[in-house]
Design a protein around this motif. Structure first.
Motif, PDB file in Angstrom:
ATOM      1  N   HIS A 205     -36.525 -57.900  59.767  1.00  0.00           N
ATOM      2  CA  HIS A 205     -36.064 -56.806  60.619  1.00  0.00           C
ATOM      3  C   HIS A 205     -36.530 -57.053  62.046  1.00  0.00           C
ATOM      4  CE1 HIS A 205     -34.897 -53.640  57.508  1.00  0.00           C
ATOM      5  NE2 HIS A 205     -35.260 -54.700  56.802  1.00  0.00           N
ATOM      6  N   ARG A 206     -35.689 -56.710  62.989  1.00  0.00           N
ATOM      7  CA  ARG A 206     -36.050 -56.853  64.391  1.00  0.00           C
ATOM      8  C   ARG A 206     -37.040 -55.765  64.788  1.00  0.00           C
ATOM      9  NH1 ARG A 206     -30.964 -58.845  67.678  1.00  0.00           N
ATOM     10  NH2 ARG A 206     -32.310 -58.186  69.361  1.00  0.00           N
ATOM     11  N   TRP A 207     -37.668 -55.961  65.952  1.00  0.00           N
ATOM     12  CA  TRP A 207     -38.485 -54.901  66.541  1.00  0.00           C
ATOM     13  C   TRP A 207     -37.606 -53.864  67.224  1.00  0.00           C
ATOM     14  CZ3 TRP A 207     -38.037 -53.863  71.738  1.00  0.00           C
ATOM     15  CH2 TRP A 207     -37.393 -54.851  72.506  1.00  0.00           C
ATOM     16  N   GLY A 208     -36.452 -54.340  67.732  1.00  0.00           N
ATOM     17  CA  GLY A 208     -35.546 -53.500  68.507  1.00  0.00           C
ATOM     18  C   GLY A 208     -34.583 -54.397  69.273  1.00  0.00           C
ATOM     19  N   ARG A 209     -33.841 -53.811  70.187  1.00  0.00           N
ATOM     20  CA  ARG A 209     -32.892 -54.586  70.992  1.00  0.00           C
ATOM     21  C   ARG A 209     -32.579 -53.826  72.280  1.00  0.00           C
ATOM     22  NH1 ARG A 209     -28.348 -56.338  68.437  1.00  0.00           N
ATOM     23  NH2 ARG A 209     -28.903 -55.794  66.312  1.00  0.00           N
ATOM     24  N   GLU A 210     -32.263 -54.596  73.321  1.00  0.00           N
ATOM     25  CA  GLU A 210     -31.746 -53.989  74.545  1.00  0.00           C
ATOM     26  C   GLU A 210     -30.315 -53.532  74.284  1.00  0.00           C
ATOM     27  OE1 GLU A 210     -30.993 -54.956  79.299  1.00  0.00           O
ATOM     28  OE2 GLU A 210     -31.383 -56.609  77.898  1.00  0.00           O
TER      29      GLU A 210
ATOM     30  N   VAL B 192     -23.080 -46.458  71.955  1.00  0.00           N
ATOM     31  CA  VAL B 192     -24.133 -47.382  72.394  1.00  0.00           C
ATOM     32  C   VAL B 192     -23.719 -48.807  72.037  1.00  0.00           C
ATOM     33  CG1 VAL B 192     -26.551 -48.020  72.119  1.00  0.00           C
ATOM     34  CG2 VAL B 192     -25.895 -45.601  72.168  1.00  0.00           C
ATOM     35  N   GLN B 193     -23.878 -49.718  73.011  1.00  0.00           N
ATOM     36  CA  GLN B 193     -23.405 -51.093  72.851  1.00  0.00           C
ATOM     37  C   GLN B 193     -24.554 -52.096  72.902  1.00  0.00           C
ATOM     38  OE1 GLN B 193     -20.763 -51.597  76.158  1.00  0.00           O
ATOM     39  NE2 GLN B 193     -19.114 -50.385  75.259  1.00  0.00           N
ATOM     40  N   ARG B 194     -24.307 -53.264  72.296  1.00  0.00           N
ATOM     41  CA  ARG B 194     -25.171 -54.404  72.524  1.00  0.00           C
ATOM     42  C   ARG B 194     -24.937 -54.914  73.946  1.00  0.00           C
ATOM     43  NH1 ARG B 194     -24.555 -57.509  66.682  1.00  0.00           N
ATOM     44  NH2 ARG B 194     -22.931 -56.126  65.913  1.00  0.00           N
ATOM     45  N   THR B 195     -25.773 -55.816  74.384  1.00  0.00           N
ATOM     46  CA  THR B 195     -25.638 -56.299  75.763  1.00  0.00           C
ATOM     47  C   THR B 195     -24.408 -57.171  75.960  1.00  0.00           C
ATOM     48  OG1 THR B 195     -27.131 -58.146  75.228  1.00  0.00           O
ATOM     49  CG2 THR B 195     -28.113 -56.184  76.233  1.00  0.00           C
ATOM     50  N   ASP B 196     -23.775 -57.618  74.862  1.00  0.00           N
ATOM     51  CA  ASP B 196     -22.541 -58.405  75.004  1.00  0.00           C
ATOM     52  C   ASP B 196     -21.291 -57.532  74.993  1.00  0.00           C
ATOM     53  OD1 ASP B 196     -22.293 -57.635  72.363  1.00  0.00           O
ATOM     54  OD2 ASP B 196     -22.414 -59.660  71.527  1.00  0.00           O
TER      55      ASP B 196
ATOM     56  N   ALA C 257     -32.385 -49.932  78.682  1.00  0.00           N
ATOM     57  CA  ALA C 257     -32.441 -49.057  77.512  1.00  0.00           C
ATOM     58  C   ALA C 257     -32.670 -49.918  76.274  1.00  0.00           C
ATOM     59  CB  ALA C 257     -31.140 -48.268  77.375  1.00  0.00           C
ATOM     60  N   PHE C 258     -33.415 -49.370  75.326  1.00  0.00           N
ATOM     61  CA  PHE C 258     -33.712 -50.096  74.093  1.00  0.00           C
ATOM     62  C   PHE C 258     -33.552 -49.168  72.892  1.00  0.00           C
ATOM     63  CE2 PHE C 258     -36.343 -51.925  77.444  1.00  0.00           C
ATOM     64  CZ  PHE C 258     -36.121 -53.292  77.302  1.00  0.00           C
TER      65      PHE C 258
ATOM     66  N   LYS D 231     -30.799 -58.067  80.284  1.00  0.00           N
ATOM     67  CA  LYS D 231     -29.530 -58.029  81.015  1.00  0.00           C
ATOM     68  C   LYS D 231     -29.521 -56.984  82.117  1.00  0.00           C
ATOM     69  CE  LYS D 231     -27.693 -61.102  78.252  1.00  0.00           C
ATOM     70  NZ  LYS D 231     -27.459 -62.488  78.715  1.00  0.00           N
ATOM     71  N   THR D 232     -30.276 -55.922  81.924  1.00  0.00           N
ATOM     72  CA  THR D 232     -30.250 -54.804  82.870  1.00  0.00           C
ATOM     73  C   THR D 232     -31.504 -54.834  83.727  1.00  0.00           C
ATOM     74  OG1 THR D 232     -29.044 -53.454  81.280  1.00  0.00           O
ATOM     75  CG2 THR D 232     -30.096 -52.309  83.118  1.00  0.00           C
TER      76      THR D 232
END
Length: 400
Positions: free
Chosen positions: A230-235, A263-267, A290-291, A327-328
């Motif tokens: 599992h990830r920690w999170g994502r931008e 809410v979107q991924r950075t792509d 934002a994360f 990205k932001t």
């Protein structure tokens, strides 16, 4: 420990050092009670004598404990000082160098290499600096102070236990001013509860054995409930017109629910249709980034209860594993608030009935909740982020 920006003279801090450091008899009586506590814990007389003989109170420890920064460090300042291109490159080189060991530890404990390297990089710059303070002396100094005596008394006993069990002698037990030790800066109670002898030497050495240091860190994370895979999170990218008030712990919801809100991924793709629970964080306010953060993020915060620290660990881990930078990034960095300005904001919000909590200059969860409520009432972006603009609006409201 987390370094902080300090711009004030140290003279007032030295004047604030407790009388115990200038009254040798009082300090020695306190040390004697520490020895009694260690005996009650079943530790040997030889270890107690080795640890506490000729112990010296350290004024610089109390000065460090009392030190207050003049500014609240912004997220971007914190991140840019710690997640540097040089640190990322060094982390990738060390991942390549130690990959066999790290993947073996992953098989045993379920923590992926990039997270262990990120913690190592954040805590000691990959072993570059462990601290130079005698740990027993530092812990005894803090144990005989009045501010957090109970916690540090326990740490003294556990440090003596480390000596008693033959893992390290007093002279070799060097670390931070608060008593954190080794490659990943374990406190003594964390050491005795979670550290492991992974290299099979017969003792646990978090200073000189990377196998012990890595495996101990992984064992601690596993005990906290780390979820492998599992990830920690994502931008993420928020849509136009998004309700920033949802960036609050009580607004935690599934990733699928965040997807429904756009809410979107950075792509540019929507976040996954997943039932994993996630919280939205806006560490720099509504201007970004934002994360979405998941359960593993909270486990990092059990290591160090700082949102900025946990984000930096996650971002550094991702970059070591091969991802790019965030990205932001706002065109202009947000303005840092002085501690005194945060206190004024807390005092003003309390006067207005928003219950910002203690007037301590620390923008914690209660203060951010009060800021968010005020922003909603004042028609400001309700991101819960203290800022000079919020202070100005709040002070204007008191004059209405």
């Amino acid at each position: 420990m987390l370094p902080r920006l300090v711009l004030r003279t140290t003279l007032p801090l030295l004047l604030a050092v407790p009388a115990l450091l200038h009254a040798g008899d009082d300090f020695q009586r306190c040390v004697a009670t520490l020895g009694d506590q260690a005996r009650e814990a079943g530790l040997s007389e030889s270890a107690i004598e080795a640890a506490l003989a000729d112990i010296t109170p350290l004024e610089r420890v109390i000065s460090s404990d009392r030190r207050q920064p003049e500014f609240v460090q912004t997220f971007w300042t914190y991140l840019d000082q710690r997640v540097t291109d040089r640190r990322v490159e060094r982390g990738r080189a060390l991942l390549d160098e130690h990959q066999d060991l790290l993947w073996r530890i992953h098989a045993d404990y379920g923590v992926r290499p990039q997270y262990l390297l990120a913690l190592w990089g954040m805590e000691t710059n990959f072993g570059g600096y462990f601290g130079d303070v005698p740990v027993i002396d530092a812990l005894a100094t803090l144990a005989c102070d009045t501010r957090r005596s109970a916690f540090f008394r326990t740490q003294v006993v556990e440090a003596i236990r480390i000596i008693d069990e033959g893992h390290m002698d007093r002279d070799g037990m060097v670390g931070s001013w608060a008593g954190a030790m080794g490659h990943t800066q374990f406190m003594p109670s964390t050491f005795t509860a979670y550290a492991v002898d992974y290299d099979g030497s017969g003792r646990i050495d978090l200073w000189n054995s990377l196998p012990d240091a890595f495996a101990s860190s992984a064992n601690y994370l596993r005990a906290l409930g780390w979820r492998d895979g599992h990830r920690w999170g994502r931008e993420v990218i928020l849509p136009e017109g998004f309700d920033y008030a949802l960036a609050a712990p009580e607004a935690r919801r599934s990733v699928a629910a965040w997807r429904e809100l756009g809410v979107q991924r950075t792509d540019g793709r929507l976040v996954p249709d997943s039932e994993i629970e996630a919280e939205l964080l806006l560490p720099g306010g509504y201007r970004g980034p934002a994360f979405l953060v998941y359960d593993n993020f909270r486990k990092i915060m059990r290591w160090n209860a700082s949102t900025s620290y946990a984000l930096a660990v996650g971002i550094l881990a991702d970059r070591i594993a091969g991802t790019g930078d965030l990205k932001t990034r706002p065109a202009e960095p947000p303005e840092a608030m002085r501690i005194e300005a945060v206190k004024r904001l807390q005092e003003t919000l309390n006067a207005l009935g928003y219950e910002a909590g203690p007037v301590d200059g620390q923008p914690g969860r209660q203060t951010r909740k009060a800021v968010r409520a005020f922003q909603q009432d004042a028609g400001l972006p309700a991101d819960g982020h203290p800022s000079p603009r919020v202070l100005q609006a709040a002070e204007a409201r008191t004059g209405d």
